[in-house]
Write a protein that holds these residues in place. Structure first.
Motif, PDB file in Angstrom:
ATOM      1  N   PHE A  88       0.845  -1.200   0.000  1.00  0.00           N
ATOM      2  CA  PHE A  88       0.000   0.000   0.000  1.00  0.00           C
ATOM      3  C   PHE A  88       0.882   1.252   0.000  1.00  0.00           C
ATOM      4  O   PHE A  88       0.690   2.161  -0.809  1.00  0.00           O
ATOM      5  CB  PHE A  88      -0.913  -0.009   1.231  1.00  0.00           C
ATOM      6  N   SER A  92      -4.179  -6.947  -2.253  1.00  0.00           N
ATOM      7  CA  SER A  92      -5.145  -6.067  -1.587  1.00  0.00           C
ATOM      8  C   SER A  92      -4.537  -4.694  -1.323  1.00  0.00           C
ATOM      9  O   SER A  92      -5.212  -3.669  -1.445  1.00  0.00           O
ATOM     10  CB  SER A  92      -5.590  -6.673  -0.257  1.00  0.00           C
ATOM     11  N   TRP A 102      -7.201   3.000  -4.950  1.00  0.00           N
ATOM     12  CA  TRP A 102      -8.506   3.536  -4.535  1.00  0.00           C
ATOM     13  C   TRP A 102      -8.322   4.708  -3.573  1.00  0.00           C
ATOM     14  O   TRP A 102      -8.943   5.753  -3.741  1.00  0.00           O
ATOM     15  CB  TRP A 102      -9.345   2.433  -3.878  1.00  0.00           C
ATOM     16  N   PHE A 103      -7.476   4.547  -2.571  1.00  0.00           N
ATOM     17  CA  PHE A 103      -7.229   5.600  -1.578  1.00  0.00           C
ATOM     18  C   PHE A 103      -6.753   6.875  -2.255  1.00  0.00           C
ATOM     19  O   PHE A 103      -7.242   7.972  -1.970  1.00  0.00           O
ATOM     20  CB  PHE A 103      -6.194   5.124  -0.555  1.00  0.00           C
ATOM     21  N   SER A 129      -5.972  -1.207  -2.858  1.00  0.00           N
ATOM     22  CA  SER A 129      -6.419  -0.221  -1.881  1.00  0.00           C
ATOM     23  C   SER A 129      -5.666   1.098  -2.029  1.00  0.00           C
ATOM     24  O   SER A 129      -6.236   2.175  -1.843  1.00  0.00           O
ATOM     25  CB  SER A 129      -6.226  -0.755  -0.458  1.00  0.00           C
TER      26      SER A 129
END
Length: 92
Positions: free
Chosen positions: A18, A70, A77-78, A74
């Motif tokens: 992430f 994931s 998207w974030f 994410s």
């Protein structure tokens, strides 16, 4: 691996990937302070990941792969939901 180890491995993989996704945007946009802070988080995630993944089992691989997949989804998207909207609002 017990459930706690699985959770730590997933979280470390998720967090590291992430932050790598966010870091890519930070570097491309020349955000120095954000890049430094994010680098620290990446180091923490990778250190934790290396420690948790040392067993080298198939379960460890699958959990870390799921965390990484994931994490990058994410991150995209974030960034689209929060960072780009904030930047566009600041321009107005």
């Amino acid at each position: 691996m017990n459930w706690a180890q699985i959770a730590i491995l997933f979280a470390a993989s998720f967090g590291s990937v992430f932050l790598l996704g966010v870091q890519s945007k930070n570097v491309n946009q020349g955000r120095y302070i954000a890049s430094v802070v994010t680098s620290f988080g990446i180091s923490l995630g990778q250190f934790t990941f290396a420690h948790a993944a040392a067993s080298g089992t198939l379960t460890a691989f699958l959990v870390s792969a799921a965390g990484g997949c994931s994490g990058i989804a994410s991150s995209i998207w974030f960034y689209q939901q929060f960072m780009e909207k904030k930047r566009n609002a600041d321009r107005r």
